[in-house]
Motif scaffolding. Structure first.
Motif, mmCIF file in Angstrom:
data_model
loop_
_atom_site.group_PDB
_atom_site.id
_atom_site.type_symbol
_atom_site.label_atom_id
_atom_site.label_comp_id
_atom_site.label_asym_id
_atom_site.label_seq_id
_atom_site.Cartn_x
_atom_site.Cartn_y
_atom_site.Cartn_z
ATOM 1 N N THR A 7 16.796 9.979 -60.662
ATOM 2 C CA THR A 7 16.423 10.495 -61.986
ATOM 3 C C THR A 7 15.034 11.116 -62.041
ATOM 4 O O THR A 7 14.526 11.389 -63.117
ATOM 5 C CB THR A 7 16.503 9.361 -63.030
ATOM 6 N N THR A 8 14.428 11.366 -60.870
ATOM 7 C CA THR A 8 13.092 11.934 -60.834
ATOM 8 C C THR A 8 12.992 12.973 -59.728
ATOM 9 O O THR A 8 13.437 12.738 -58.600
ATOM 10 C CB THR A 8 12.038 10.832 -60.571
ATOM 11 N N CYS A 9 12.374 14.117 -60.027
ATOM 12 C CA CYS A 9 12.107 15.134 -59.010
ATOM 13 C C CYS A 9 11.081 14.560 -58.028
ATOM 14 O O CYS A 9 10.040 14.035 -58.435
ATOM 15 C CB CYS A 9 11.561 16.402 -59.652
ATOM 16 N N LYS A 14 9.251 15.156 -62.502
ATOM 17 C CA LYS A 14 9.959 15.438 -63.751
ATOM 18 C C LYS A 14 11.170 14.519 -63.845
ATOM 19 O O LYS A 14 11.867 14.286 -62.861
ATOM 20 C CB LYS A 14 10.416 16.897 -63.785
ATOM 21 N N LEU A 16 14.904 13.571 -64.622
ATOM 22 C CA LEU A 16 16.165 14.303 -64.548
ATOM 23 C C LEU A 16 17.300 13.371 -64.942
ATOM 24 O O LEU A 16 17.531 12.364 -64.280
ATOM 25 C CB LEU A 16 16.405 14.801 -63.123
ATOM 26 N N GLU A 20 21.811 16.554 -66.010
ATOM 27 C CA GLU A 20 20.921 17.710 -65.914
ATOM 28 C C GLU A 20 21.052 18.393 -64.548
ATOM 29 O O GLU A 20 21.367 17.745 -63.551
ATOM 30 C CB GLU A 20 19.479 17.214 -66.088
ATOM 31 N N ALA A 22 20.093 19.608 -61.083
ATOM 32 C CA ALA A 22 19.156 19.163 -60.059
ATOM 33 C C ALA A 22 19.710 19.594 -58.708
ATOM 34 O O ALA A 22 20.880 19.972 -58.597
ATOM 35 C CB ALA A 22 18.982 17.654 -60.108
ATOM 36 N N THR A 30 16.012 14.611 -54.078
ATOM 37 C CA THR A 30 16.348 15.227 -55.359
ATOM 38 C C THR A 30 15.162 16.008 -55.919
ATOM 39 O O THR A 30 14.045 15.494 -55.959
ATOM 40 C CB THR A 30 16.787 14.136 -56.359
ATOM 41 N N CYS A 32 13.970 19.163 -59.040
ATOM 42 C CA CYS A 32 14.300 19.944 -60.235
ATOM 43 C C CYS A 32 14.500 21.412 -59.831
ATOM 44 O O CYS A 32 14.094 21.827 -58.739
ATOM 45 C CB CYS A 32 13.196 19.802 -61.284
ATOM 46 N N LYS A 55 27.215 17.192 -61.494
ATOM 47 C CA LYS A 55 26.812 16.547 -62.751
ATOM 48 C C LYS A 55 27.690 15.332 -63.003
ATOM 49 O O LYS A 55 28.872 15.328 -62.697
ATOM 50 C CB LYS A 55 26.908 17.530 -63.906
#
Length: 57
Positions: A7-9, A14, A16, A20, A22, A30, A32, A55
């Motif tokens: 859940t993070t770039c 950022k 995510l 979203e 990615a 991972t 953004c 997704k």
């Protein structure tokens, strides 16, 4: 085997959401969309291609 929906770039931190856009490499690093474009779709960790992450439903 299931994807780990991080859940993070890894470059800019950022947040995510799983729904979203990615990008990931084969090791599931991972990033953004903005960072991915800036890195020319190449993972800085393994040198692999960054592709759109599926997704979550």
């Amino acid at each position: 085997m299931t994807l780990e929906m991080r859940t993070t770039c890894e470059k800019c931190s950022k947040q995510l959401s799983p729904k979203e856009e990615a990008y990931i490499c084969v090791y599931e690093c991972t990033f953004c969309p903005d960072c991915t474009t800036g890195m020319n779709h190449v993972c800085p960790n393994c040198g692999g291609e960054l592709v759109k992450r599926p997704k979550a439903k």
